[in-house]
Design a protein around this motif. Sequence first.
Motif, short mmCIF file in Angstrom:
data_model
loop_
_atom_site.label_atom_id
_atom_site.label_comp_id
_atom_site.label_asym_id
_atom_site.label_seq_id
_atom_site.Cartn_x
_atom_site.Cartn_y
_atom_site.Cartn_z
N ASP A 115 0.83 -1.21 0.00
CA ASP A 115 0.00 0.00 0.00
C ASP A 115 0.87 1.26 0.00
O ASP A 115 0.58 2.24 -0.69
CB ASP A 115 -0.92 0.02 1.22
N CYS B 9 2.54 1.95 -3.49
CA CYS B 9 1.68 2.48 -4.55
C CYS B 9 0.79 3.63 -4.10
O CYS B 9 0.07 4.20 -4.92
CB CYS B 9 0.82 1.36 -5.14
N ASN B 10 0.83 3.93 -2.78
CA ASN B 10 -0.07 4.95 -2.24
C ASN B 10 -1.50 4.65 -2.66
O ASN B 10 -2.24 5.52 -3.14
CB ASN B 10 0.35 6.35 -2.71
N CYS B 11 -1.90 3.38 -2.44
CA CYS B 11 -3.22 2.93 -2.90
C CYS B 11 -3.61 1.71 -2.08
O CYS B 11 -2.85 1.24 -1.23
CB CYS B 11 -3.19 2.59 -4.38
N ASN B 12 -4.78 1.17 -2.36
CA ASN B 12 -5.22 -0.09 -1.77
C ASN B 12 -4.74 -1.21 -2.69
O ASN B 12 -5.39 -1.55 -3.67
CB ASN B 12 -6.74 -0.11 -1.63
N SER B 13 -3.58 -1.78 -2.38
CA SER B 13 -2.95 -2.75 -3.28
C SER B 13 -3.80 -4.01 -3.44
O SER B 13 -3.87 -4.59 -4.53
CB SER B 13 -1.56 -3.13 -2.77
N LEU C 278 -6.74 -3.33 -5.88
CA LEU C 278 -6.32 -3.22 -7.28
C LEU C 278 -5.71 -4.51 -7.80
O LEU C 278 -5.88 -4.85 -8.98
CB LEU C 278 -5.31 -2.07 -7.43
N ASP D 219 -7.39 -1.75 -13.30
CA ASP D 219 -6.91 -1.73 -11.91
C ASP D 219 -5.43 -2.08 -11.85
O ASP D 219 -4.65 -1.45 -11.11
CB ASP D 219 -7.72 -2.71 -11.06
N GLU E 100 -3.32 0.72 -13.14
CA GLU E 100 -3.29 1.77 -12.12
C GLU E 100 -2.33 1.40 -11.00
O GLU E 100 -1.55 2.24 -10.51
CB GLU E 100 -4.70 2.01 -11.57
N ASN F 95 0.98 3.63 -10.26
CA ASN F 95 1.17 4.29 -8.96
C ASN F 95 2.55 4.00 -8.39
O ASN F 95 3.22 4.88 -7.85
CB ASN F 95 0.09 3.85 -7.98
#
Length: 904
Positions: A331, A334-338, A341, A381, A384, A388
Amino acid sequence: FGLVIGAMYWFYTSFDQSDPKRADALRAIPAGAALIFETNDAADIWRDLSQTNMIWEELRATDLYFRLDQAAHAIDSAMRNEDALRSYMANKPVAISVHTAGARSFSYLLSMQLSGDGSASEIKETIAALFRPRQPITTKTYDGVELITLKPTYFDETIYFFIHEGLLVLSFSTLIAEESIRALQQETSVLSTKSFSAVRKTRGSDARGQLYVNYEQLKNILSQYGAKSNRNHTFFQQNYAGWSALDVSLKANAVIMNGFVQSPDSANAWLGAFQGLIAPKMDVLRYMPSNTAYFAFFGYGVFTDFRKKQMRIREQVKGKFALEEIRKGYDKRCNCNSEALGLGWIGTQSAAFITEPASEEYAQNQFAVFSATNPSKALSDLIEFGANVEKAENLKQESESYRDIEIKKLNIGKFYSDMLGEAFAGIENPYVIRYDDVIILGNSLNGLRTLINALIAERTLAKDKAFASLENQISGTSNFLVYSSLARSPFIYQHILDEKHAAGIAGQAVLLRSFQAFVYQVSYYKNDLYYNNVYFRHNPDYKQETSSLWEVPLGTSVSKRPYLLTNHYTKALEIFMQDDSNHVYLLSNTGKILWDMPVDGPIIGDVQQVDVYRNSKLQILFSTSKSIYLLDRNGNAVESYPVRLPSLASGEVSVVDYDKNRDYRFFIGVEGGGILAYDIKGKPVDGWQFKGFPADITGKVEHIRVRSRDYLFALSKAGDVLLLDRQGKPRHEVRNRAVGMASGNAQVHQGVNSIEEGGLYYMDSLGVAYRLGFDDKLVKYGIEAGKPLSYNFKDINGDGERGLIVLTAKHISAFELNGKRIFKNEIEGLSNLQYFRFPDGKVCLGLSSETSSQIMLFNSDGSTYKGFPLYGSLPFAIGDMNRDGYFNLITANREGFVYAYAIE
């Protein structure tokens, strides 16, 4: 794999029948057994195995199984001929088990119910007579039972046995024999284990034998075979399941085992993640190529349900904190909800698979395929997710389109191994595509290109006849299935096993090629029971498949390398080949045979293109020992050709265009020391005055221009250097000779200001490198390379200076001419040294092997070029076939198949 080997070891002696009396034999089997076989029909099954089973017939060719076969035949003969022995033991319940015996070893135990007719002393004497001890028998008392030690004639291991409570128990380990005594005396045998008793009740009533598997103990045995890097894998750290009971059936070419395995909730076993899940149809088989060597299939039914159960189990085994830290790490990257995605789109199933590798380094052969609930969103996804990470870490974004399919690079590390388990351990920073309704990951860009070609051509497991022949024995729906094509997997086994056992596999590759497949399949049944099925099949009709873009049979054997020629209309490259019946072929860049025609012998040297009509249309020039051929691109002979030579050629035809105006001259050396010269019409050149030479001319005549003066360079078989003018008269004399020249690429160096500045680089048969200057100076280089099979003087490391590449029987080496070695690689069975220089200046070296059917490409530092070795037998050609920036490699095998590969 360990299970397969263990099964093969024991199939020679015992399987059994459901009968309450067999419990007596199991009373002596300790609860810690990893494998147990149980039978009432050991003798009959042994005869079936030894007389009708092709698997045993194959195994008998190895030293271990040959000795087992001889011992078993002797025992079987004794059982049939010795009345006393037969009365004690024939048709009695038997159990054979495998146990760990220390940290890095295991051994075996046999428990047999005896007839009540004989005394212990009589049976002891009969056993002694059967095994014919090499030394006196010794005895000791353990826990009130007499334990007997015997060293048999048939094999090296010591046998420890005892007779107690109507059972004869034998082992190769004194520790396991003592453990068996304790199990009898204290009633702590496997029969006291609740899980074992539960699965034993599920065995078939009419089966001739059962195999019981204790997965918790089995992993301790299998770990002894694995490479150190594999011993920390989840399988060895976490319970897979509890006990399994498999009914065993023997066919002439197969071993079939099926039954139930227990995985209770309380065990936190890996298999428990599938509890209650409906096994889906294995649709992803449509996306694995027919040369798949291994795959692990996961049938989730509903992935989110599976994921919840999997996470609950993993958290209890490994700890919730550790798993959350791994996920948080992704997370953060990627600064995301791995997880959303990377996994949120997964549908009913997935598989990790490996296509048939050509060496132990097969990262480019590893893939994963996932069904997707929404394929478009799944790809979006993933892109993305990768973007990221690339943005956060300032990484280069890679993408391309191949055959109208978008390929993206995902710099996400080992995300799928960390999140889903080590079946996906081979997937790291993968490339991704969407194909139909699935998402496919691959480690290699070129590997995905090759896979796309196979899918478009429908060369898949779902369409493969050999794989389809397994379908009668495996279910079309599964929760979990492991498939191994043993014939295609020797390099995979060598990679995962430790050094000792990997060497053993390497020595038995031919044997493995005789086995088509090993399949292990599991589907949820009810409560804590799962139906499992094992199928092991012999099939000697192995044929190695390639991962080529295309392949074309020429109809007969081939021993000449391919040549790449330019299509003067499209500027694409086409392939020119010759087979061993002396037919020549022109193939398109898609593998279509455009034409073929016979010529009067094998081509000598190179195949070249010329423009004799000066209209930008190219003709094909080559020579045999009898003729010079000039063909148009449709295979028609140009007028006046072929030119019949007055004597057999001693070298190849060469082309000289003195003034770059396409007024060609063709030169060729002939036996008797002659050099012939022809014009573009195939007529002898007027004014050619070469008078002949005492030794035959070898190789080809080369043109040298120094300032405004022309020289024709030729070399005799005796090492004489000839420098002629346009009329064939001597223009410059070199008195020294290149004595003892070895086979290879001697290189002419052209002077800038005078002919004396030039020279000839060569090696002699002893491996000494020289420069014979045209000023008669002979320079010897201090290079120690060994006796050459071939060599080449070329720039290797891009510094603009000539170096030396040497191929010997055991090594390929590269040197600077000052003696500094650039690299040295050990090779075995490789020959046909080739030098390639790409448009960007990159240098590569090629080798090939007919015995191993491998072609190799090395970088200029000696490292293996990415994606190699590949399948093929002959020297190869490399070029941008379609003028699209992608390079292709063309090779062939001796059987006459031409292969085209994409290379990175």
